[in-house]
Design a protein around this motif. Structure first.
Motif, PDB file in Angstrom:
ATOM      1  N   ASP A   1      18.053  19.628   1.003  1.00  0.00           N
ATOM      2  CA  ASP A   1      17.655  18.790   2.521  1.00  0.00           C
ATOM      3  C   ASP A   1      17.052  19.596   3.634  1.00  0.00           C
ATOM      4  OD1 ASP A   1      19.435  17.496   4.434  1.00  0.00           O
ATOM      5  OD2 ASP A   1      20.706  19.027   5.095  1.00  0.00           O
ATOM      6  N   SER A   2      16.637  20.678   2.782  1.00  0.00           N
ATOM      7  CA  SER A   2      15.817  21.802   3.574  1.00  0.00           C
ATOM      8  C   SER A   2      13.847  21.337   3.453  1.00  0.00           C
ATOM      9  CB  SER A   2      15.762  23.358   2.544  1.00  0.00           C
ATOM     10  OG  SER A   2      14.697  23.112   1.458  1.00  0.00           O
ATOM     11  N   PRO A   3      13.660  21.946   4.531  1.00  0.00           N
ATOM     12  CA  PRO A   3      12.536  21.639   5.194  1.00  0.00           C
ATOM     13  C   PRO A   3      11.560  21.752   4.245  1.00  0.00           C
ATOM     14  CG  PRO A   3      13.149  23.295   7.209  1.00  0.00           C
ATOM     15  CD  PRO A   3      13.900  23.284   5.776  1.00  0.00           C
ATOM     16  N   GLY A   4      11.675  22.687   2.550  1.00  0.00           N
ATOM     17  CA  GLY A   4      10.569  22.434   1.432  1.00  0.00           C
ATOM     18  C   GLY A   4      10.816  21.371   0.717  1.00  0.00           C
ATOM     19  N   GLY A   5      12.395  20.770   0.735  1.00  0.00           N
ATOM     20  CA  GLY A   5      12.421  20.338  -0.172  1.00  0.00           C
ATOM     21  C   GLY A   5      12.009  18.394   0.391  1.00  0.00           C
ATOM     22  N   TRP A   6      12.556  17.757   0.086  1.00  0.00           N
ATOM     23  CA  TRP A   6      12.345  16.149   0.643  1.00  0.00           C
ATOM     24  C   TRP A   6      11.852  15.797   1.771  1.00  0.00           C
ATOM     25  CZ3 TRP A   6      11.251  13.671  -2.330  1.00  0.00           C
ATOM     26  CH2 TRP A   6      11.833  12.972  -3.988  1.00  0.00           C
ATOM     27  N   ASP A   7      12.179  16.281   2.631  1.00  0.00           N
ATOM     28  CA  ASP A   7      11.395  16.356   4.631  1.00  0.00           C
ATOM     29  C   ASP A   7      10.317  16.961   3.809  1.00  0.00           C
ATOM     30  OD1 ASP A   7      13.666  15.896   6.111  1.00  0.00           O
ATOM     31  OD2 ASP A   7      14.349  18.265   6.399  1.00  0.00           O
ATOM     32  N   GLY A   8       9.417  18.145   3.301  1.00  0.00           N
ATOM     33  CA  GLY A   8       8.087  18.851   3.213  1.00  0.00           C
ATOM     34  C   GLY A   8       6.889  17.874   2.395  1.00  0.00           C
ATOM     35  N   THR A   9       7.721  16.992   1.194  1.00  0.00           N
ATOM     36  CA  THR A   9       7.364  16.270   0.522  1.00  0.00           C
ATOM     37  C   THR A   9       7.360  14.720   1.170  1.00  0.00           C
ATOM     38  OG1 THR A   9       8.040  17.221  -1.307  1.00  0.00           O
ATOM     39  CG2 THR A   9       7.443  14.678  -1.636  1.00  0.00           C
ATOM     40  N   LEU A  10       8.174  13.860   1.887  1.00  0.00           N
ATOM     41  CA  LEU A  10       7.249  13.328   2.728  1.00  0.00           C
ATOM     42  C   LEU A  10       6.817  13.144   3.807  1.00  0.00           C
ATOM     43  CD1 LEU A  10      11.117  10.997   2.642  1.00  0.00           C
ATOM     44  CD2 LEU A  10       8.895  10.788   1.511  1.00  0.00           C
ATOM     45  N   ALA A  11       6.865  14.307   4.689  1.00  0.00           N
ATOM     46  CA  ALA A  11       5.666  14.580   5.564  1.00  0.00           C
ATOM     47  C   ALA A  11       3.900  14.721   4.418  1.00  0.00           C
ATOM     48  CB  ALA A  11       6.070  16.458   6.260  1.00  0.00           C
ATOM     49  N   ALA A  12       3.778  15.198   3.587  1.00  0.00           N
ATOM     50  CA  ALA A  12       2.691  14.835   3.085  1.00  0.00           C
ATOM     51  C   ALA A  12       2.209  13.598   2.735  1.00  0.00           C
ATOM     52  CB  ALA A  12       2.603  16.138   1.837  1.00  0.00           C
ATOM     53  N   PHE A  13       3.374  13.268   2.162  1.00  0.00           N
ATOM     54  CA  PHE A  13       3.185  11.221   2.483  1.00  0.00           C
ATOM     55  C   PHE A  13       2.721  11.317   3.427  1.00  0.00           C
ATOM     56  CE2 PHE A  13       4.847   6.989   2.470  1.00  0.00           C
ATOM     57  CZ  PHE A  13       4.407   7.109   0.886  1.00  0.00           C
ATOM     58  N   VAL A  14       3.157  11.602   4.591  1.00  0.00           N
ATOM     59  CA  VAL A  14       2.733  10.819   6.232  1.00  0.00           C
ATOM     60  C   VAL A  14       2.218  10.740   6.866  1.00  0.00           C
ATOM     61  CG1 VAL A  14       2.833  10.756   8.515  1.00  0.00           C
ATOM     62  CG2 VAL A  14       5.280  10.015   6.496  1.00  0.00           C
ATOM     63  N   ALA A  15       1.040  12.558   6.140  1.00  0.00           N
ATOM     64  CA  ALA A  15       0.014  13.023   6.638  1.00  0.00           C
ATOM     65  C   ALA A  15      -1.350  12.430   5.556  1.00  0.00           C
ATOM     66  CB  ALA A  15       0.088  14.020   6.405  1.00  0.00           C
ATOM     67  N   LEU A  16      -0.517  11.623   4.627  1.00  0.00           N
ATOM     68  CA  LEU A  16      -1.624  11.264   3.131  1.00  0.00           C
ATOM     69  C   LEU A  16      -2.171   9.849   3.891  1.00  0.00           C
ATOM     70  CD1 LEU A  16      -3.789  11.110   1.102  1.00  0.00           C
ATOM     71  CD2 LEU A  16      -1.563  10.990  -0.576  1.00  0.00           C
ATOM     72  N   ALA A  17      -1.259   8.932   3.860  1.00  0.00           N
ATOM     73  CA  ALA A  17      -0.949   7.867   4.633  1.00  0.00           C
ATOM     74  C   ALA A  17      -1.830   7.327   5.962  1.00  0.00           C
ATOM     75  CB  ALA A  17       0.351   7.148   4.597  1.00  0.00           C
ATOM     76  N   ALA A  18      -1.558   8.547   6.402  1.00  0.00           N
ATOM     77  CA  ALA A  18      -2.190   8.216   7.892  1.00  0.00           C
ATOM     78  C   ALA A  18      -3.506   7.970   8.149  1.00  0.00           C
ATOM     79  CB  ALA A  18      -1.813   9.314   8.974  1.00  0.00           C
TER      80      ALA A  18
ATOM     81  N   ARG B   1       0.790  -1.298   0.333  1.00  0.00           N
ATOM     82  CA  ARG B   1      -0.318   0.393   0.206  1.00  0.00           C
ATOM     83  C   ARG B   1       0.532   1.026  -0.103  1.00  0.00           C
ATOM     84  NH1 ARG B   1      -4.028   0.435   4.167  1.00  0.00           N
ATOM     85  NH2 ARG B   1      -4.709   2.230   2.498  1.00  0.00           N
ATOM     86  N   ALA B   2       2.069   1.121   0.708  1.00  0.00           N
ATOM     87  CA  ALA B   2       2.951   2.315   0.856  1.00  0.00           C
ATOM     88  C   ALA B   2       3.320   2.074  -0.413  1.00  0.00           C
ATOM     89  CB  ALA B   2       3.885   2.055   1.654  1.00  0.00           C
ATOM     90  N   PHE B   3       4.051   2.043  -1.302  1.00  0.00           N
ATOM     91  CA  PHE B   3       4.666   1.600  -2.771  1.00  0.00           C
ATOM     92  C   PHE B   3       3.827   2.179  -2.971  1.00  0.00           C
ATOM     93  CE2 PHE B   3       5.471   0.417  -6.482  1.00  0.00           C
ATOM     94  CZ  PHE B   3       7.167  -0.182  -6.604  1.00  0.00           C
ATOM     95  N   THR B   4       1.953   1.565  -3.610  1.00  0.00           N
ATOM     96  CA  THR B   4       1.465   2.042  -4.518  1.00  0.00           C
ATOM     97  C   THR B   4       0.844   3.810  -4.207  1.00  0.00           C
ATOM     98  OG1 THR B   4       0.061  -0.223  -4.882  1.00  0.00           O
ATOM     99  CG2 THR B   4      -1.019   1.908  -5.565  1.00  0.00           C
ATOM    100  N   LEU B   5       0.700   4.051  -3.053  1.00  0.00           N
ATOM    101  CA  LEU B   5       0.766   5.536  -2.311  1.00  0.00           C
ATOM    102  C   LEU B   5       1.081   6.111  -2.972  1.00  0.00           C
ATOM    103  CD1 LEU B   5      -1.281   7.607  -0.939  1.00  0.00           C
ATOM    104  CD2 LEU B   5       0.436   6.807   1.336  1.00  0.00           C
ATOM    105  N   PHE B   6       2.351   6.055  -3.327  1.00  0.00           N
ATOM    106  CA  PHE B   6       4.035   6.692  -3.195  1.00  0.00           C
ATOM    107  C   PHE B   6       4.336   7.116  -5.156  1.00  0.00           C
ATOM    108  CE2 PHE B   6       8.045   8.011  -4.565  1.00  0.00           C
ATOM    109  CZ  PHE B   6       8.651   9.075  -3.512  1.00  0.00           C
ATOM    110  N   THR B   7       3.605   5.688  -5.855  1.00  0.00           N
ATOM    111  CA  THR B   7       4.137   5.556  -6.949  1.00  0.00           C
ATOM    112  C   THR B   7       2.867   6.489  -8.197  1.00  0.00           C
ATOM    113  OG1 THR B   7       4.222   3.813  -7.260  1.00  0.00           O
ATOM    114  CG2 THR B   7       6.177   3.966  -6.396  1.00  0.00           C
ATOM    115  N   ALA B   8       1.995   5.189  -7.665  1.00  0.00           N
ATOM    116  CA  ALA B   8       0.038   5.775  -8.193  1.00  0.00           C
ATOM    117  C   ALA B   8      -0.147   6.777  -7.713  1.00  0.00           C
ATOM    118  CB  ALA B   8       0.358   4.804  -8.127  1.00  0.00           C
ATOM    119  N   ARG B   9       0.045   7.522  -6.273  1.00  0.00           N
ATOM    120  CA  ARG B   9      -0.731   8.564  -5.965  1.00  0.00           C
ATOM    121  C   ARG B   9       0.080   9.866  -5.703  1.00  0.00           C
ATOM    122  NH1 ARG B   9      -4.499   6.034  -1.400  1.00  0.00           N
ATOM    123  NH2 ARG B   9      -5.247   8.375  -1.081  1.00  0.00           N
ATOM    124  N   MET B  10       1.110   9.839  -6.625  1.00  0.00           N
ATOM    125  CA  MET B  10       2.132  10.986  -6.158  1.00  0.00           C
ATOM    126  C   MET B  10       1.573  12.365  -5.689  1.00  0.00           C
ATOM    127  SD  MET B  10       6.101  11.577  -7.471  1.00  0.00           S
ATOM    128  CE  MET B  10       6.717  10.129  -6.707  1.00  0.00           C
TER     129      MET B  10
END
Length: 157
Positions: free
Chosen positions: A140-157, A23-32
C-alpha cells in the motif's frame, strides 16, 4: 491491520492510460521488465528481466543478469485483453514460497477517447498470517503498487 479469520485483506489501485485494452494488456504482461522497479528483485543476481509466460499455468519469474531464474508465482487466469490473474508466491521474507498464494488480479477496461482503465487488486494478504499487516503496508506504500503503476503509466504515455 489484523488478519482475522474470514476477513480478506486487499490493496486496490486503478490508473488510466492512453492505450487500447489490448495494448495495455500487452504492455503489462509482455513488457513488465520495462516498468518493474529493478530494486524489487528477490533473485541472487541483478534483475535483468521479468517474465510472465502468456498462458494459464505459466510461470511468473525474474531472470537475473547472470541467467539465473527466481520464481515469483504463476499465471492463474489469462484472458486477453481484459484480465490476467497472477499468483504472488513471495513470502514476508521476500523469498519464493510454493505454499503461499496471494492473488494479483489486473483488469483492462476500455474508456472513452482510446483510453484504458487498469485496475489492480492484490488479494488475500491475510494469508501472510501474523505478517499480513506489515505486508499490506508494503504493498500500500508509495514504493509498492503505487510506484510500480506510476512507472507503467509513464511508459504508456
Amino acid at each position: 491491520m489484523s488478519a482475522e479469520s474470514g476477513t480478506e485483506i486487499m490493496v486496490h489501485r486503478q490508473v488510466s492510460v492512453p492505450l487500447t485494452p489490448q495494448r495495455a494488456f500487452t504492455l503489462f504482461t509482455a513488457r513488465m521488465t520495462e516498468f518493474w522497479p529493478s530494486e524489487h528483485s528477490i533473485g541472487s543476481s541483478a534483475l535483468a528481466e521479468v517474465v510472465v509466460e502468456p498462458r494459464e499455468g505459466g510461470r511468473w519469474f525474474e531472470r537475473g543478469a547472470d541467467g539465473s531464474e527466481c520464481d515469483w508465482g504463476r499465471v492463474a487466469e489469462w484472458t486477453p485483453p481484459g484480465r490476467v490473474v497472477l499468483l504472488w508466491q513471495i513470502g514476508a521474507d521476500w523469498k519464493f514460497d510454493p505454499d503461499l498464494e496471494t492473488e494479483v488480479e489486473v483488469t483492462f477496461t476500455e474508456e472513452p477517447g482510446g483510453r484504458t482503465l487498469l485496475e489492480l487488486r492484490h488479494r488475500h494478504l491475510e494469508r501472510y498470517g501474523d505478517q499480513a499487516g506489515a505486508m499490506y503496508a508494503v504493498f500500500d506504500s508509495p514504493g509498492g503498487w503505487d510506484g510500480t503503476l506510476a512507472a507503467f503509466v509513464a511508459l504508456a504515455a
